[in-house]
Design a protein around this motif. Structure first.
Motif, PDB file in Angstrom:
ATOM      1  N   UNK A 239      29.849  28.951 -39.905  1.00  0.00           N
ATOM      2  CA  UNK A 239      30.522  27.939 -40.712  1.00  0.00           C
ATOM      3  C   UNK A 239      32.009  28.228 -40.857  1.00  0.00           C
ATOM      4  N   UNK A 240      32.376  29.508 -40.955  1.00  0.00           N
ATOM      5  CA  UNK A 240      33.788  29.879 -41.106  1.00  0.00           C
ATOM      6  C   UNK A 240      34.621  29.350 -39.943  1.00  0.00           C
ATOM      7  N   UNK A 241      34.015  29.289 -38.771  1.00  0.00           N
ATOM      8  CA  UNK A 241      34.744  28.860 -37.577  1.00  0.00           C
ATOM      9  C   UNK A 241      34.456  27.401 -37.208  1.00  0.00           C
ATOM     10  N   UNK A 242      33.656  26.714 -37.998  1.00  0.00           N
ATOM     11  CA  UNK A 242      33.275  25.342 -37.678  1.00  0.00           C
ATOM     12  C   UNK A 242      34.306  24.322 -38.161  1.00  0.00           C
ATOM     13  N   UNK A 243      34.238  23.158 -37.534  1.00  0.00           N
ATOM     14  CA  UNK A 243      34.988  21.994 -37.997  1.00  0.00           C
ATOM     15  C   UNK A 243      33.992  20.879 -38.294  1.00  0.00           C
TER      16      UNK A 243
END
Length: 393
Positions: free
Chosen positions: A116-120
């Motif tokens: 999630x930290x790297x998601x858009x």
């Protein structure tokens, strides 16, 4: 502000060396001089930011949304509403959570899983930026999960210290400003002295590494609800666990003003016949805090641990109706999301209703943090317990 890439390792003893020194007498000047000390330069690199971040998260009327379930556990949540465990479905649900209008009025921090930290979002906006617009601080789960602890009574230890410094530096660069490490203690299985020490040592090492890389560590030794024991037994074990945790935190030079705690509330075991009232839970839990937790810690962000949504809120409210020197708040996962998830059901047309359900629970816990929750108008579904034996994620 120095970046995480410039952070150097400080001279902190590893466990074996510390245990050797622990056996030495602490009364002589020589042994006092041998105690480990942290580099002033390393601590100064992030100290002000750590304290500021911790205080921001521990702000009045707000708490933490824990949405850091692993992909496998998130898959179980999705399966409960008939959805396949795909990245797109996980993204859709997590986007629903972070984009709920006005969520930042009640939520100060959100713990994310690494994905999630790297998601858009589907619109191409980074999820960390969505949180930023809501004035919610992004956090990150950094432990690697529970594994069997050799030599124990069927207990577990938490892995993830290997490579943690490099991962933490990368998470900071991605926008995370606090971290979370969960280990567990089981009362029916002892707990053994080995399991308690392993849990405390791992939390202390993780905390020191996190602070050196700019992340406020959430310290979470969860005492599982499993068992038939009464509230007195839970209180006894909790005192032992927290004494050990703070001993090791101090030995590792952790800055107490730059951490947050995520304790279990002191409750009877889930299978105990004698249930506790919110007032009894508040009595025992606040007594534990006063005996074991320094007021230097800015925030006590309780986990719900399988309590129902309403039960977790009532217990939190009871604690905040009494004077105490801490920000006593919440860091809930299922106790914030359960009704929201069921309301959504994976259908786009239900997003607004699901977000409303999330805001209802967030607002209730915001009021509880202020000691103003009444419990009026709660649905029957929100009163259903969510205890799962040997819960892990």
């Amino acid at each position: 502000m120095a970046t995480a890439s410039f952070i150097k390792s400080s001279p902190i003893l590893e466990k074996s060396a510390w245990l050797q020194r622990r056996s030495l007498p602490f009364t002589t000047p020589a042994s006092r001089r041998s105690l480990p000390s942290r580099s002033v330069a390393v601590r100064a690199s992030y100290a002000d930011e750590l304290v500021k971040t911790a205080k921001l998260i521990a702000s009045p009327g707000r708490g933490i949304l824990a949405m850091d379930e692993s992909n496998a556990t998130c898959g179980k949540r999705l399966a409960s509403i008939g959805l396949e465990n795909t990245e797109e479905n996980r993204k859709a649900y997590r986007t629903l959570l972070v984009s709920a209008p006005g969520l930042g009025d009640y939520i100060s921090g959100a713990i994310l899983f690494e994905e999630t930290l790297y998601q858009s979002t589907a619109d191409g906006e980074k999820i960390v930026d969505v949180l930023g617009k809501q004035k919610i601080v992004p956090g990150i789960k950094v432990d690697k999960g529970l594994v069997p602890l050799a030599g124990s009574n069927g207990e577990s230890w938490c892995q993830g210290l290997d490579g943690l410094a490099a991962r933490s530096a990368a998470f900071y660069q991605q926008g995370a400003r606090f971290a979370k490490w969960r280990t567990v203690v089981s009362i029916p299985n002892g707990p053994s002295a080995l399991a308690v020490k392993e849990a405390a040592w791992g939390l202390a090492r993780y905390s020191a590494i996190s602070q050196e890389n700019g992340l406020v560590p959430i310290v979470e030794p969860e005492i599982l609800l499993d068992g038939e024991h009464g509230i007195e037994r839970t209180f006894e074990v909790a005192q032992r666990v927290w004494a050990e945790v703070f001993c090791y935190l101090a030995e590792n030079g952790v800055l107490f003003e730059g951490i947050l705690l995520k304790p279990s509330m002191v409750t009877p075991g889930a299978e105990c016949k004698d249930k506790a009232t919110p007032q009894q839970v508040a009595d025992y839990t606040l007594k534990l805090l006063h005996r074991r937790i320094t007021p230097a810690v800015p925030g006590i962000m309780f986990l719900s641990g399988g309590q129902s949504e309403v039960e977790a809120t009532l217990n939190l409210n009871a604690m905040n109706q009494r004077p105490n020197p801490w920000h006593v708040s919440f860091s809930y996962a299922r106790a914030l999301q359960n009704t929201c998830l069921k309301t959504w059901g994976g259908l786009p047309e239900n997003v607004d209703a699901a977000q409303h359900a999330l805001l209802v629970r967030a607002r209730a816990n915001s009021l509880a943090q202020l000691g103003m929750y009444t419990g009026e108008g709660e649905s029957e579904e929100s009163k259903e317990g969510m205890y799962v034996k040997n819960y892990s994620y």
